[in-house]
Design a protein around this motif. Sequence first.
Motif, PDB file in Angstrom:
ATOM      1  N   LEU A  21       1.939   4.023  -6.700  1.00  0.00           N
ATOM      2  CA  LEU A  21       1.190   2.868  -7.177  1.00  0.00           C
ATOM      3  C   LEU A  21       2.139   1.933  -7.917  1.00  0.00           C
ATOM      4  O   LEU A  21       2.996   2.386  -8.682  1.00  0.00           O
ATOM      5  CB  LEU A  21       0.070   3.300  -8.128  1.00  0.00           C
ATOM      6  CG  LEU A  21      -1.049   4.184  -7.575  1.00  0.00           C
ATOM      7  CD1 LEU A  21      -2.015   4.567  -8.692  1.00  0.00           C
ATOM      8  CD2 LEU A  21      -1.801   3.486  -6.454  1.00  0.00           C
ATOM      9  N   VAL A  24      -1.265  -1.229 -10.164  1.00  0.00           N
ATOM     10  CA  VAL A  24      -2.540  -1.291  -9.450  1.00  0.00           C
ATOM     11  C   VAL A  24      -3.696  -1.266 -10.445  1.00  0.00           C
ATOM     12  O   VAL A  24      -3.710  -0.462 -11.379  1.00  0.00           O
ATOM     13  CB  VAL A  24      -2.662  -0.126  -8.450  1.00  0.00           C
ATOM     14  CG1 VAL A  24      -4.094   0.018  -7.944  1.00  0.00           C
ATOM     15  CG2 VAL A  24      -1.696  -0.328  -7.293  1.00  0.00           C
ATOM     16  N   ILE A  36     -11.316   5.746   0.117  1.00  0.00           N
ATOM     17  CA  ILE A  36      -9.965   5.182   0.122  1.00  0.00           C
ATOM     18  C   ILE A  36      -9.221   5.734   1.320  1.00  0.00           C
ATOM     19  O   ILE A  36      -9.069   6.949   1.463  1.00  0.00           O
ATOM     20  CB  ILE A  36      -9.212   5.510  -1.185  1.00  0.00           C
ATOM     21  CG1 ILE A  36      -9.923   4.872  -2.376  1.00  0.00           C
ATOM     22  CG2 ILE A  36      -7.764   5.015  -1.103  1.00  0.00           C
ATOM     23  CD1 ILE A  36      -9.303   5.216  -3.722  1.00  0.00           C
ATOM     24  N   ALA A  38      -5.809   6.247   3.320  1.00  0.00           N
ATOM     25  CA  ALA A  38      -4.397   6.328   2.971  1.00  0.00           C
ATOM     26  C   ALA A  38      -3.665   7.146   4.029  1.00  0.00           C
ATOM     27  O   ALA A  38      -4.023   8.304   4.263  1.00  0.00           O
ATOM     28  CB  ALA A  38      -4.214   6.967   1.595  1.00  0.00           C
ATOM     29  N   THR A  42       1.440   8.817   1.727  1.00  0.00           N
ATOM     30  CA  THR A  42       1.382   7.670   0.818  1.00  0.00           C
ATOM     31  C   THR A  42       0.961   8.035  -0.593  1.00  0.00           C
ATOM     32  O   THR A  42       1.020   7.195  -1.489  1.00  0.00           O
ATOM     33  CB  THR A  42       0.410   6.599   1.360  1.00  0.00           C
ATOM     34  OG1 THR A  42      -0.861   7.198   1.596  1.00  0.00           O
ATOM     35  CG2 THR A  42       0.938   5.986   2.642  1.00  0.00           C
ATOM     36  N   LYS A  44      -2.043  10.348  -1.392  1.00  0.00           N
ATOM     37  CA  LYS A  44      -3.482  10.576  -1.551  1.00  0.00           C
ATOM     38  C   LYS A  44      -3.776  11.558  -2.677  1.00  0.00           C
ATOM     39  O   LYS A  44      -4.601  11.299  -3.542  1.00  0.00           O
ATOM     40  CB  LYS A  44      -4.082  11.114  -0.247  1.00  0.00           C
ATOM     41  CG  LYS A  44      -4.036  10.177   0.930  1.00  0.00           C
ATOM     42  CD  LYS A  44      -4.821  10.721   2.113  1.00  0.00           C
ATOM     43  CE  LYS A  44      -4.316  12.066   2.587  1.00  0.00           C
ATOM     44  NZ  LYS A  44      -2.946  11.988   3.127  1.00  0.00           N
ATOM     45  N   LEU A  47      -2.946  10.243  -6.170  1.00  0.00           N
ATOM     46  CA  LEU A  47      -3.943   9.288  -6.641  1.00  0.00           C
ATOM     47  C   LEU A  47      -5.183   9.994  -7.160  1.00  0.00           C
ATOM     48  O   LEU A  47      -5.679   9.688  -8.250  1.00  0.00           O
ATOM     49  CB  LEU A  47      -4.314   8.332  -5.502  1.00  0.00           C
ATOM     50  CG  LEU A  47      -5.459   7.351  -5.783  1.00  0.00           C
ATOM     51  CD1 LEU A  47      -5.128   6.451  -6.965  1.00  0.00           C
ATOM     52  CD2 LEU A  47      -5.773   6.524  -4.536  1.00  0.00           C
ATOM     53  N   LEU A 195      -4.752   2.322   0.708  1.00  0.00           N
ATOM     54  CA  LEU A 195      -3.530   2.548  -0.059  1.00  0.00           C
ATOM     55  C   LEU A 195      -2.335   2.391   0.865  1.00  0.00           C
ATOM     56  O   LEU A 195      -2.155   3.168   1.801  1.00  0.00           O
ATOM     57  CB  LEU A 195      -3.546   3.954  -0.668  1.00  0.00           C
ATOM     58  CG  LEU A 195      -2.332   4.357  -1.509  1.00  0.00           C
ATOM     59  CD1 LEU A 195      -2.209   3.456  -2.743  1.00  0.00           C
ATOM     60  CD2 LEU A 195      -2.422   5.828  -1.921  1.00  0.00           C
ATOM     61  N   LEU A 200      -3.198  -0.911  -3.642  1.00  0.00           N
ATOM     62  CA  LEU A 200      -4.526  -0.510  -3.213  1.00  0.00           C
ATOM     63  C   LEU A 200      -5.329  -1.773  -2.940  1.00  0.00           C
ATOM     64  O   LEU A 200      -5.649  -2.535  -3.863  1.00  0.00           O
ATOM     65  CB  LEU A 200      -5.218   0.336  -4.282  1.00  0.00           C
ATOM     66  CG  LEU A 200      -6.587   0.905  -3.904  1.00  0.00           C
ATOM     67  CD1 LEU A 200      -6.474   1.824  -2.696  1.00  0.00           C
ATOM     68  CD2 LEU A 200      -7.210   1.662  -5.072  1.00  0.00           C
TER      69      LEU A 200
END
Length: 219
Positions: A21, A24, A36, A38, A42, A44, A47, A195, A200
């Motif tokens: 991130l 964000v 979300i 993703a 990336t 996931k 996050l 994402l 995001l």
Amino acid sequence: MLEFVDVSKSFWTGTQRKVILDRVSFRVELGRSMGILAPNGTGKSTLINMMAGLEKPDEGEIHRSCNISFPLGFMGGVVNKVSALENSRYIARLYGLDPDYVEGFCRWLCDLGEYFEQPLGTYSAGMRSRFSFSLLLALDFDMYLIDEGMPGTTDVEFNRKAGEILQERLSTTTIVIVSHQPDTLEKFAREAGVLLNGQLYMFDTLEEAKQLYDYETQG
């Protein structure tokens, strides 16, 4: 409510810095379940762990004004040396719930038979997933965090029962589900984000999010 304010998170991989991130900001309101999308790799899980408070941001703030679950699949707090029966009753007491109810709910949903009274360390990955998801749904949260949807199990009856429970919870709770598969989000989310490259991108509808996701991952 769950809110990220100018949150940044990155990791050093040994050869480069991977940005999850980059400053964000977004908000999840109670009663408005969110999906979300993703791609794999990336961040996931990072996050969703940050949403739960299991990982801290490098910069920025995360505000939580509701009771938020641990992520599906997170087994912190359970003990491998003891049974699902003992673990479910222990976790119930931690959350101030009736141990008889939590034990009975988990026993019914995960349907492990005699294994429910065996140590978790003897379980297969699928059995552990079923118990983890059962425990998640047995507890009372305002917001449920789900990484990749249903757990890694091929048990059709379990998937059916758990899916029906999740659908019922949508009327009284909020679900945040993160996945690389758009189809996973369709049953549970109306609003959605994507994402990508440390950002995001938020959309009012899942269809809009899918258009960006498909363009970036398939185009």
